[in-house]
Design a protein around this motif. Structure first.
Motif, PDB file in Angstrom:
ATOM      1  N   GLN A  28     -22.644   3.130  -2.282  1.00 59.17           N
ATOM      2  CA  GLN A  28     -21.854   2.054  -1.678  1.00 59.17           C
ATOM      3  C   GLN A  28     -20.473   2.559  -1.260  1.00 59.17           C
ATOM      4  N   THR A  29     -19.876   3.357  -2.114  1.00 59.89           N
ATOM      5  CA  THR A  29     -18.565   3.917  -1.766  1.00 59.89           C
ATOM      6  C   THR A  29     -18.679   4.818  -0.546  1.00 59.89           C
ATOM      7  N   ARG A  30     -19.754   5.597  -0.484  1.00 60.01           N
ATOM      8  CA  ARG A  30     -19.940   6.480   0.678  1.00 60.01           C
ATOM      9  C   ARG A  30     -20.078   5.654   1.945  1.00 60.01           C
ATOM     10  N   ARG A  31     -20.803   4.518   1.821  1.00 56.53           N
ATOM     11  CA  ARG A  31     -20.985   3.673   3.008  1.00 56.53           C
ATOM     12  C   ARG A  31     -19.652   3.114   3.489  1.00 56.53           C
ATOM     13  N   VAL A  32     -18.842   2.684   2.526  1.00 53.78           N
ATOM     14  CA  VAL A  32     -17.528   2.139   2.895  1.00 53.78           C
ATOM     15  C   VAL A  32     -16.675   3.208   3.556  1.00 53.78           C
ATOM     16  N   LEU A  33     -16.660   4.374   2.930  1.00 53.75           N
ATOM     17  CA  LEU A  33     -15.830   5.452   3.466  1.00 53.75           C
ATOM     18  C   LEU A  33     -16.338   5.911   4.832  1.00 53.75           C
ATOM     19  N   THR A  34     -17.649   5.933   4.984  1.00 53.90           N
ATOM     20  CA  THR A  34     -18.222   6.322   6.274  1.00 53.90           C
ATOM     21  C   THR A  34     -17.806   5.344   7.371  1.00 53.90           C
ATOM     22  N   ALA A  35     -17.778   4.068   7.014  1.00 50.18           N
ATOM     23  CA  ALA A  35     -17.348   3.061   7.992  1.00 50.18           C
ATOM     24  C   ALA A  35     -15.895   3.280   8.391  1.00 50.18           C
ATOM     25  N   PHE A  36     -15.070   3.659   7.437  1.00 48.33           N
ATOM     26  CA  PHE A  36     -13.663   3.937   7.768  1.00 48.33           C
ATOM     27  C   PHE A  36     -13.549   5.197   8.617  1.00 48.33           C
ATOM     28  N   VAL A  37     -14.345   6.205   8.257  1.00 53.22           N
ATOM     29  CA  VAL A  37     -14.267   7.468   8.998  1.00 53.22           C
ATOM     30  C   VAL A  37     -14.717   7.261  10.446  1.00 53.22           C
ATOM     31  N   ALA A  38     -15.668   6.356  10.648  1.00 54.15           N
ATOM     32  CA  ALA A  38     -16.197   6.126  11.999  1.00 54.15           C
ATOM     33  C   ALA A  38     -15.096   5.671  12.959  1.00 54.15           C
ATOM     34  N   SER A  39     -14.136   4.951  12.457  1.00 53.08           N
ATOM     35  CA  SER A  39     -12.998   4.553  13.308  1.00 53.08           C
ATOM     36  C   SER A  39     -11.724   4.653  12.475  1.00 53.08           C
ATOM     37  N   PRO A  40     -11.236   5.877  12.330  1.00 56.77           N
ATOM     38  CA  PRO A  40     -10.145   6.127  11.376  1.00 56.77           C
ATOM     39  C   PRO A  40      -8.828   5.444  11.726  1.00 56.77           C
ATOM     40  N   ASP A  41      -8.644   5.115  12.988  1.00 54.97           N
ATOM     41  CA  ASP A  41      -7.364   4.516  13.377  1.00 54.97           C
ATOM     42  C   ASP A  41      -7.370   2.993  13.273  1.00 54.97           C
ATOM     43  N   ALA A  42      -8.555   2.432  13.070  1.00 53.51           N
ATOM     44  CA  ALA A  42      -8.665   0.970  13.107  1.00 53.51           C
ATOM     45  C   ALA A  42      -8.290   0.361  11.769  1.00 53.51           C
ATOM     46  N   TRP A  43      -7.622  -0.777  11.840  1.00 53.78           N
ATOM     47  CA  TRP A  43      -7.355  -1.561  10.633  1.00 53.78           C
ATOM     48  C   TRP A  43      -8.543  -2.492  10.446  1.00 53.78           C
ATOM     49  N   ARG A  44      -9.091  -2.505   9.217  1.00 57.89           N
ATOM     50  CA  ARG A  44     -10.304  -3.273   8.951  1.00 57.89           C
ATOM     51  C   ARG A  44     -10.010  -4.411   7.975  1.00 57.89           C
ATOM     52  N   HIS A  45     -10.781  -5.495   8.146  1.00 57.72           N
ATOM     53  CA  HIS A  45     -10.694  -6.618   7.203  1.00 57.72           C
ATOM     54  C   HIS A  45     -11.819  -6.522   6.176  1.00 57.72           C
ATOM     55  N   GLY A  46     -11.581  -7.048   4.983  1.00 60.64           N
ATOM     56  CA  GLY A  46     -12.559  -6.949   3.905  1.00 60.64           C
ATOM     57  C   GLY A  46     -13.910  -7.561   4.246  1.00 60.64           C
ATOM     58  N   TYR A  47     -13.891  -8.804   4.744  1.00 62.60           N
ATOM     59  CA  TYR A  47     -15.164  -9.486   4.991  1.00 62.60           C
ATOM     60  C   TYR A  47     -15.955  -8.782   6.085  1.00 62.60           C
ATOM     61  N   ASP A  48     -15.267  -8.419   7.168  1.00 63.25           N
ATOM     62  CA  ASP A  48     -15.943  -7.741   8.275  1.00 63.25           C
ATOM     63  C   ASP A  48     -16.527  -6.406   7.821  1.00 63.25           C
ATOM     64  N   LEU A  49     -15.754  -5.697   7.019  1.00 63.43           N
ATOM     65  CA  LEU A  49     -16.200  -4.397   6.519  1.00 63.43           C
ATOM     66  C   LEU A  49     -17.431  -4.558   5.634  1.00 63.43           C
ATOM     67  N   GLY A  50     -17.376  -5.543   4.732  1.00 65.21           N
ATOM     68  CA  GLY A  50     -18.506  -5.798   3.849  1.00 65.21           C
ATOM     69  C   GLY A  50     -19.757  -6.164   4.630  1.00 65.21           C
ATOM     70  N   SER A  51     -19.593  -6.990   5.662  1.00 64.18           N
ATOM     71  CA  SER A  51     -20.738  -7.378   6.484  1.00 64.18           C
ATOM     72  C   SER A  51     -21.307  -6.172   7.215  1.00 64.18           C
ATOM     73  N   GLU A  52     -20.422  -5.302   7.681  1.00 60.35           N
ATOM     74  CA  GLU A  52     -20.864  -4.129   8.450  1.00 60.35           C
ATOM     75  C   GLU A  52     -21.683  -3.165   7.593  1.00 60.35           C
ATOM     76  N   VAL A  53     -21.212  -2.934   6.369  1.00 66.11           N
ATOM     77  CA  VAL A  53     -21.917  -1.956   5.524  1.00 66.11           C
ATOM     78  C   VAL A  53     -22.919  -2.620   4.576  1.00 66.11           C
ATOM     79  N   GLY A  54     -22.985  -3.925   4.611  1.00 66.70           N
ATOM     80  CA  GLY A  54     -23.972  -4.633   3.791  1.00 66.70           C
ATOM     81  C   GLY A  54     -23.617  -4.672   2.314  1.00 66.70           C
ATOM     82  N   ILE A  55     -22.346  -4.845   2.017  1.00 69.76           N
ATOM     83  CA  ILE A  55     -21.899  -4.902   0.617  1.00 69.76           C
ATOM     84  C   ILE A  55     -21.156  -6.212   0.401  1.00 69.76           C
ATOM     85  N   GLY A  56     -21.475  -6.906  -0.675  1.00 71.14           N
ATOM     86  CA  GLY A  56     -20.807  -8.161  -0.995  1.00 71.14           C
ATOM     87  C   GLY A  56     -19.414  -7.924  -1.553  1.00 71.14           C
ATOM     88  N   ALA A  57     -18.661  -9.013  -1.652  1.00 71.06           N
ATOM     89  CA  ALA A  57     -17.276  -8.900  -2.130  1.00 71.06           C
ATOM     90  C   ALA A  57     -17.203  -8.378  -3.559  1.00 71.06           C
TER      91      ALA A  57
END
Lengths: 119, 315
Positions: A28-57
């Protein structure tokens, strides 16, 4: 027990050196980090990030908090503040986080290359 | 109309859940995350998704609480437990004081009182997240191993050692191992020193307590120190009484060592206080929109090398 298997707060770690990583991160941590690495300059929101990587709050926030404690993520409050609701928290990868992601990625590739080839 | 009522109910339930989450989260260092969760729940579309997200926030808060709360409790239980044992043993020792010298009895009680005071003060200080959990675990673990090894040696020996030198050697070895392990895991000098001091403190305290236990409960294990110099015709009870007086001299020095170690641990915990709440956001109000941080701690911002921060600002 910390997320790296070593419960060391980032506040106490000399971040100029590699962070201690006794074991590989959870999928799960790898998925989160991978999502950040995919767009390193973007500011992400928690809910959107969770939905993208399929992880609940319930799993997402502990991961975000730990990455944040280790200075792998930086955060800010949404600006300009939206009308009618409080500003949201936004997260972005830091240079430390990017270096850590590269290190994990390297370790993963080494680990995979060392696995015996099945006939 | 029915739909509005359901929407309103789900919204209220989500608000209630995220408010609980805010209460469950450790109060000081995670106040920023409390507001983050609240704002995020408010941004999710009303309905089951919002409730599910709020429930997740509550679960996350419980996990953070468990993570943050167990270590301080363990530190308090351990430190205050040792202090209680010291008080009990001092009372026992004082009650059965055989020296006959009131001044030395008072001095002994004064030293124990100073050690217990330092023990309580340092424990309460360290319990306030002065050091990383790894440091506390490894340090206390090293001390426990040293104390256990020494207790095993004393138990297996026909008579207890005349002094604490052997115990101090075991403590020193476990201290070095603890410090080395923490140095490897954290690469932080302060944590390494804290682990060493903690291991030495716990180990020394256990060596002293073990000796006191044997002296008070198993006097038959006290070695014959004064036998050769006792006058002829002395009874066994008289020899035992004198041995009991003399054996304490070999261990009482541990109290001074302990006082020094505790002072060092207290100073190091004060010197490098991380100030977890130094940079907290007001819990009632989110910080100004657009403000940013790289960690929940103000101090952590200071230790993040400038190159990490400048990289972000250069983007």
């Amino acid at each position: 027990m910390g997320y790296s298997g070593v419960d060391v707060d980032a506040t106490e770690v000399d971040l100029g050196r590699p962070l201690p990583m006794a074991r590989r991160p959870s999928p799960q941590t790898r998925r989160v980090l991978t999502a950040f690495v995919a767009s390193p300059d973007a500011w992400r929101h928690g809910y959107d990030l969770g939905s993208e990587v399929g992880i609940g709050a319930g799993s997402l926030y502990p991961i975000l908090i730990r990455l944040h404690e280790r200075a792998c993520l930086e955060s800010r409050w949404e600006s300009p503040a939206p009308r009618g609701r409080p500003p949201r928290h936004e997260y972005r990868l830091t240079a430390t986080g990017a270096a850590l992601a590269r290190e994990w990625s390297h370790q993963e590739s080494v680990h995979l290359s060392m696995r015996p080839v099945e006939a | 109309m029915t739909h509005d009522r359901e929407t309103s109910a789900s919204s209220r339930l989500a608000s209630l859940l995220v408010r609980w989450a805010g209460r469950v989260l450790p109060s000081d260092e995670l106040s920023e995350w409390r507001e983050a969760m609240r704002a995020e729940v408010g941004s999710v579309a009303d309905g089951p998704a919002r409730i599910a997200f709020a429930m997740g926030c509550l679960a996350a808060a419980v996990r953070q609480r468990a993570r943050a709360g167990s270590t301080p409790i363990a530190v308090r239980v351990g430190g205050l437990g040792i202090a209680a044992v010291f008080v009990g043993q001092a009372v026992g020792e004082s009650h059965g004081w055989l020296n006959g010298n009131e001044a030395s009895r008072r001095f002994y009680l004064l030293v124990v009182a100073v050690v217990v005071g330092l023990l309580v003060t340092t424990t309460l200080r360290v319990a306030r997240r002065a050091f990383a959990t790894t440091t506390l675990t490894v340090g206390a673990g090293g001390g426990l191993i040293a104390g256990s090894l020494w207790a095993a040696v004393v138990w297996l020996s026909p008579t207890m050692p005349r002094d604490a030198s052997g115990g101090l050697v075991v403590v020193a070895m476990c201290t070095a191992l603890s410090a080395g392990l923490v140095a490897y895991l954290t690469r932080v000098l302060r944590e390494c020193c804290a682990a060493a001091l903690l291991a030495a403190t716990v180990g020394t305290a256990l060596v002293f307590s073990t000796a006191e236990l044997f002296i008070q409960v198993l006097p038959g294990r006290i070695p014959d120190i004064v036998g050769p110099v006792m006058p002829a015709g002395s009874t066994t009870a008289q020899v035992l009484r004198e041995n009991r007086i003399e054996i304490v001299d070999g261990y009482v020095g541990l109290l001074f060592v302990l006082a020094g170690l505790l002072t060092g641990l207290l100073l190091i915990s004060l010197a490098g206080r991380r100030g977890l709440s130094d940079h907290r956001f007001d819990s009632a109000q989110p910080p100004p929109a657009g403000s940013s941080s790289s960690s929940t701690s103000g101090l952590s911002r200071a230790v993040v090398p400038a190159r990490h921060l400048s990289t972000k600002s250069a983007r």
